[in-house]
Design a protein around this motif. Sequence first.
Motif, PDB file in Angstrom:
ATOM      1  N   ASP A  54      89.029  18.771 -25.412  1.00  0.00           N
ATOM      2  CA  ASP A  54      90.222  18.437 -24.620  1.00  0.00           C
ATOM      3  C   ASP A  54      89.947  17.970 -23.198  1.00  0.00           C
ATOM      4  N   ILE A  55      88.850  18.364 -22.613  1.00  0.00           N
ATOM      5  CA  ILE A  55      88.595  18.055 -21.206  1.00  0.00           C
ATOM      6  C   ILE A  55      88.109  16.607 -20.999  1.00  0.00           C
ATOM      7  N   SER A  56      87.799  15.905 -22.050  1.00  0.00           N
ATOM      8  CA  SER A  56      87.219  14.564 -21.913  1.00  0.00           C
ATOM      9  C   SER A  56      88.087  13.577 -21.123  1.00  0.00           C
ATOM     10  N   PRO A  57      89.423  13.545 -21.274  1.00  0.00           N
ATOM     11  CA  PRO A  57      90.215  12.601 -20.467  1.00  0.00           C
ATOM     12  C   PRO A  57      90.125  12.882 -18.957  1.00  0.00           C
ATOM     13  N   VAL A  58      90.060  14.154 -18.596  1.00  0.00           N
ATOM     14  CA  VAL A  58      89.948  14.519 -17.184  1.00  0.00           C
ATOM     15  C   VAL A  58      88.600  14.058 -16.634  1.00  0.00           C
ATOM     16  N   LEU A  59      87.530  14.295 -17.380  1.00  0.00           N
ATOM     17  CA  LEU A  59      86.205  13.850 -16.954  1.00  0.00           C
ATOM     18  C   LEU A  59      86.129  12.328 -16.865  1.00  0.00           C
ATOM     19  N   ARG A  60      86.738  11.654 -17.800  1.00  0.00           N
ATOM     20  CA  ARG A  60      86.743  10.181 -17.789  1.00  0.00           C
ATOM     21  C   ARG A  60      87.443   9.666 -16.534  1.00  0.00           C
ATOM     22  N   GLU A  61      88.594  10.269 -16.203  1.00  0.00           N
ATOM     23  CA  GLU A  61      89.319   9.855 -14.997  1.00  0.00           C
ATOM     24  C   GLU A  61      88.470  10.103 -13.749  1.00  0.00           C
ATOM     25  N   TRP A  62      87.797  11.244 -13.701  1.00  0.00           N
ATOM     26  CA  TRP A  62      86.909  11.543 -12.581  1.00  0.00           C
ATOM     27  C   TRP A  62      85.809  10.498 -12.482  1.00  0.00           C
ATOM     28  N   SER A  63      85.215  10.150 -13.615  1.00  0.00           N
ATOM     29  CA  SER A  63      84.112   9.184 -13.586  1.00  0.00           C
ATOM     30  C   SER A  63      84.590   7.826 -13.084  1.00  0.00           C
ATOM     31  N   LEU A  64      85.763   7.388 -13.502  1.00  0.00           N
ATOM     32  CA  LEU A  64      86.286   6.093 -13.053  1.00  0.00           C
ATOM     33  C   LEU A  64      86.601   6.112 -11.557  1.00  0.00           C
TER      34      LEU A  64
END
Length: 191
Positions: A54-64
């Motif tokens: 579940d945390i992958s969208p949050v990490l993706r947003e952080w990376s962008l």
Amino acid sequence: MNYTEKLMANPEHKEHLDGLDKISVVSYRSGITLFALSLLVLFSAELLCVLEVDISPVLREWSLNLIAISAALSAANIHVYNKKVRAIIAWSSWLGLALFIVLPTKEWLYIGFMFITFSGIALKESYCFKVKGLNLVPLLLILSVLVMWMKEPAILAALSGLGGFIYAVLAIEKWKMPLHFDIGNKASYEI
């Protein structure tokens, strides 16, 4: 002076650096370091997406967001003698940052422009360092944009992980060298 010497700073030249020069070099190197970290965070996010965590969208947003910050730091402080090459490298990020604000859902588009900057930096730095794979980074970044557009997290994880690792090695090498290596001869910069 050969073509390469006309494009970028000459590390053999020891220029006196003022405070603004030092801030510029530290900001540029910080942008490179942050970009390496952002690619590794993107790698983690995409890997977790494949694993359906579940945390992958949050990490993706952080990376962008980290890619955007690193693009601003690097583009604002690129040290290339030739003003046309410097403009292409820097303005790609400025265009990408504008698209980041105006079209936030078109990740592949704004990231693509920012990746032009980091491809240029990788090629520029490949003249100075013998970091294995540094010449491969532009291809990895181009493929990452294509894969981002195609929404293939497993492939994007592999590409961003490899690119992040190569950029991390570059960042480590950059921080080992004296600051004046990045500036070169101030008189050689085209204005």
